[in-house]
Design a protein around this motif. Structure first.
Motif: not given
Ligand SMILES: Nc1ncnc2c1ncn2[C@@H]1O[C@H](COP(=O)(O)OP(=O)(O)OP(=O)(O)O)[C@@H](O)[C@H]1O
Ligand SMILES: [Mg+2]
Lengths: 275, 462
Positions: A1, B198, A97, B182, A121, A126-130, A75, B202, B196, B185-186, A73, A123-124, A94, A4, A90
């Motif tokens: 991933m 996916r 979109v 950690l 909306g 913001i990124g991992w773990f933050k 999905l 994520w 959403f 949020k995920e 998307l 979180y992407r 991301r 992201l 896509y």
């Protein structure tokens, strides 16, 4: 991933490469076929959506409208075909979109506030773990303000009305600040005032040059809301500017022998003539 | 009564023993109590996400699928490797392997056939538990069986916790804690809106695997203490109890961890005092008791709170209806005699006819209003408002009329603003809006705002 966290957000209209002769469409779909359990529900979809349009996706229940969005998307798996967003797959686009799922797709009893949902909306970005910071909450609050419910930010989502929940989902997409939006039935079960507010918002997005695809059921308002329509029933019956494509004949081909719907279509057409 | 209790066969602890356990003086007891407390913290944390991901039954399938692994590991160790059957890591490894196989089977059944989630989990759960029982029966005769204490995995036996187990539980709890912080949020997004999540890229499947891995870890290290039948209750109950106290996920997760720890601590303490009680059952019963308490008294969604606010609301509405009715009747009576509105006596009969009340209901409302000092009962047939009642009635009537006008004239923005429960429109609407509404009241020929009437009646400035 890795894509992201390290993905850089492209500007709203990605710059053209030199060897590009035509502007890249926000969304182009080639030969898309989607099947659940071997039964195809979408056949050979070919579409090019021009930039800056407010697009209605119209078709009877089970026509595959939601499936079309989900296929775009990633999905649902594609049996064949290619979907490109601004000329790229896509998964590399991301961040440009935005997605508003059908309202029933989640459990509104979940222990979060409206503001929390809108923040999702981001979180992407913001990124991992933050953790979510104040500046993110401010963006989310501004998005709630744009849909007119900033006074409900702290409310738990099950204590919102259906229309307000719909607005929360819209705000979450707005917070993403995308340039291509997919919205699955944002007008489902909302009252006239909310519908008007959402339409105003959609036109607002359009005036900012953004492209929005909206699954819509009310044939009577199609000409009023959308300047481009896709008539869908397992395949694309017709797609193009509303005044060219939204005709009695095409509606007949989309809805087939469904009489009640035809009556509705007749009503819609009488509106076109008047309008 | 006391002798009756003694006859149950339980040995009731002396005060000395009680203090000994509570103060963790005995190192064995200390180890056990600390272990179960830490385990409760971990299960409370991971249980929240498991519950909200709607995978509770998956956890149950997983824990039951551990049983054949324990038996098979025992066979492999004693028959083929010449090891002692008591080797704990070996047994838990076996448990983990069959547990994971169980979960994978559930997913395979679900994805390849049309069988629904719950049915798939039910099938795996019972088949694996049956298999485990068979394997344990087979190895029952083999040497070392009784020493290995395989049965304790089924019901849990805190007394058998060794230092090695305690270390393992603490390590697992640390991992669970770290992941929950950690990936908070995920996990939150995953549990709320998978689609959403996916679409945003994520790795939904990866996060699900991590979540299930955490559940597996807690389950496996919890087998010793709580046993495989009850571990799922230890995972889910604290989370479910916490949900009654809050509508915020962060608070819920913290509370759930606390409730889990308390259950683990209290359960282990009780079973140290009463060694004949199975520890797992005691721990789960403590958790269940906290759950019951939360269900009734929880501040966010507890039953009592709901009843109470319902009751209060009913009372408030009743009072408002009564006072407004009296006020409106007084208004009409005075208008007939072309007097200024005043606090005149109102016949009981008129009041009864004013709304579709039963005589019983009116008497009840009057009694309540009398109690609140809003009403003076003149004689059997007439009532009048008290001084404070008249002021209150005027305020309620004015409020009601302003809201009414607001709903009529501002239908488009009304829904999100109307809060008739608010004590006064001024608390919700802007002063400009209230003034506008008051003007409209005049235009529509509705009697002048009762607010001023009330002040006039009391001789204040109009
Ligand atoms: N998860 C699924 N598994 C199997 N079949 C599915 C699944 N989702 C949708 N379908 C089928 O695919 C077809 C298209 O469904 P889709 O949800 O895309 O329709 P739609 O146009 O959005 O309908 P509606 O107007 O009712 O929302 C339907 O026949 C439906 O039965
Ligand atoms: Mg749909």
């Amino acid at each position: 991933m890795p894509d992201l966290a390290y993905h850089n957000k492209p500007s709203a209209t990605p710059p053209l490469r030199e060897d590009d002769h035509s502007p890249r469409a926000p969304l182009s779909i080639h030969d898309l076929t989607v099947a659940y359990h071997r039964k195809p529900v979408l056949w050979d979809i070919d579409l090019d959506i021009p930039e800056g349009k407010l697009v209605g996706i119209i078709g009877p229940n089970g026509a595959g409208k939601s499936t079309l969005i989900k296929a775009c998307l990633d999905l649902v798996p594609k049996a064949s075909g290619l979907v490109q967003v601004y000329g790229q797959p896509y998964k590399r686009q991301r961040s440009v979109v935005g997605y508003v799922p059908q309202r029933e797709s989640v459990d509104w009893d979940f222990p979060v506030s409206a503001l929390d949902v809108v923040t999702m909306g981001l979180y992407r970005d913001i990124g991992w773990f933050k953790v979510v910071r104040r500046k993110h909450k401010d963006i989310a609050r501004a998005a709630l303000d744009r849909v007119g419910i900033s006074h409900l930010a702290e409310r738990q989502i099950s204590q919102l009305s259906g229309g307000q929940q719909q607005r929360v989902f819209l705000a979450r997409a707005l917070a993403q600040d995308a340039s291509l939006y997919f919205m699955d039935e944002p007008f489902a079960a909302v009252d006239a005032a909310t519908e008007r507010a959402i339409v105003t918002l959609l036109k607002d997005l359009q005036s900012q040059g953004k492209t929005t695809l909206v699954v819509h059921h009310d044939l009577a308002t199609v000409t009023q809301y959308f300047d481009y329509v896709i008539l869908l029933n397992m395949r694309v019956v017709a797609a193009g500017p509303t005044e060219e494509v939204f005709t009695a004949e095409n509606l007949h081909r989309t809805y087939g022998g469904k009489l009640t719907l035809l009556a509705e279509a007749g009503h819609a057409l009488s509106q076109i003539k008047r309008g | 009564m006391v002798s009756g209790l003694h006859n149950t066969g339980l040995d009731w602890p002396s005060i000395e023993a009680l203090l000994n356990v509570l103060l963790l003086e005995n190192s064995t007891t200390a180890k056990v109590v600390i272990s179960t407390t830490v385990l409760g913290l971990a299960s409370g944390l991971v249980g929240c996400f498991l519950l909200l991901r709607k995978r509770s039954l998956m956890g149950d399938a997983l824990s039951h699928a551990c049983l054949p692994g324990i038996g098979l590991a025992f066979i492999v160790m004693t028959q083929f490797m010449g090891l002692e059957g008591k080797n704990l890591s070996g047994l838990l490894l076996g448990a983990t392997i069959t547990g994971i196989i169980g979960v994978v089977l559930v997913m395979m059944i679900r994805n390849t056939s049309r069988i629904k989630d719950d049915a798939a989990m039910g099938i795996v759960l019972s088949v694996f538990f049956g298999l485990g029982t068979v394997v344990l029966t087979l190895v029952q005769q083999s040497p070392g069986y009784s020493a290995a204490g395989l049965e304790s995995f089924i019901y849990g036996k805190t007394a058998s916790i060794t230092q090695q187990d305690a270390d393992m539980i603490q390590a697992v709890a640390a991992v669970v804690f770290l992941c929950s912080v950690l990936l908070f949020k995920e996990f939150k997004l995953l549990c709320f809106d998978e689609g959403f999540s996916r679409s945003q890229g994520w790795p939904v499947n990866g996060l699900d695997v991590i979540l299930l891995a955490l559940v597996t870890l807690v389950t496996v290290v919890g087998l010793q203490a709580v046993g495989l039948i009850l571990i799922i209750a230890f995972l889910i109950t604290p989370a479910a109890a916490a949900r009654f106290w809050t509508n915020d996920l962060t608070v819920m997760v913290i509370l759930s961890a606390i409730i889990g720890s308390i259950s683990g601590w209290l359960g282990a303490t009780l079973s140290a005092l009463l060694p004949r009680l199975p520890a797992g059952a005691v721990i789960v019963l403590v958790a269940a008791m906290i759950f019951m308490f939360s269900m009734f008294f929880g501040s966010a969604r507890g039953v009592v709170r709901r009843w109470l606010s319902m009751y209060k609301l009913k009372r408030k509405i009743g009072r408002q209806h009564l006072l407004r009715a009296v006020f409106e009747i007084q208004e009409a009576l005075c208008l007939e005699q072309s007097k200024d509105p005043a606090n005149v006596a109102v016949p009981f009969k008129t009041l009864l006819n004013h709304r579709s009340w039963t005589p019983k209901r009116v008497r009840q409302l009057l009694r309540q209003a009398d109690h609140e000092d809003h009403i003076d009962l003149i004689d059997g047939d007439n009532v009048r408002l008290s001084e404070s009642g008249f002021g209150e009635a005027a305020r309620i009537t004015r409020n009601h009329r302003l809201w009414e006008i607001f709903l009529i004239t501002h239908a488009d923005i009304a829904a999100s603003h109307v809060d008739r429960d608010a004590d006064s429109v001024e608390h919700v609407l802007s002063p400009d809006m209230v003034r506008e509404l008051e003007e409209k009241l005049d235009m529509l020929g509705i009697p002048e705002s009762p607010h001023y009437i009330a002040q006039a009646a009391r001789g204040g400035p109009a």
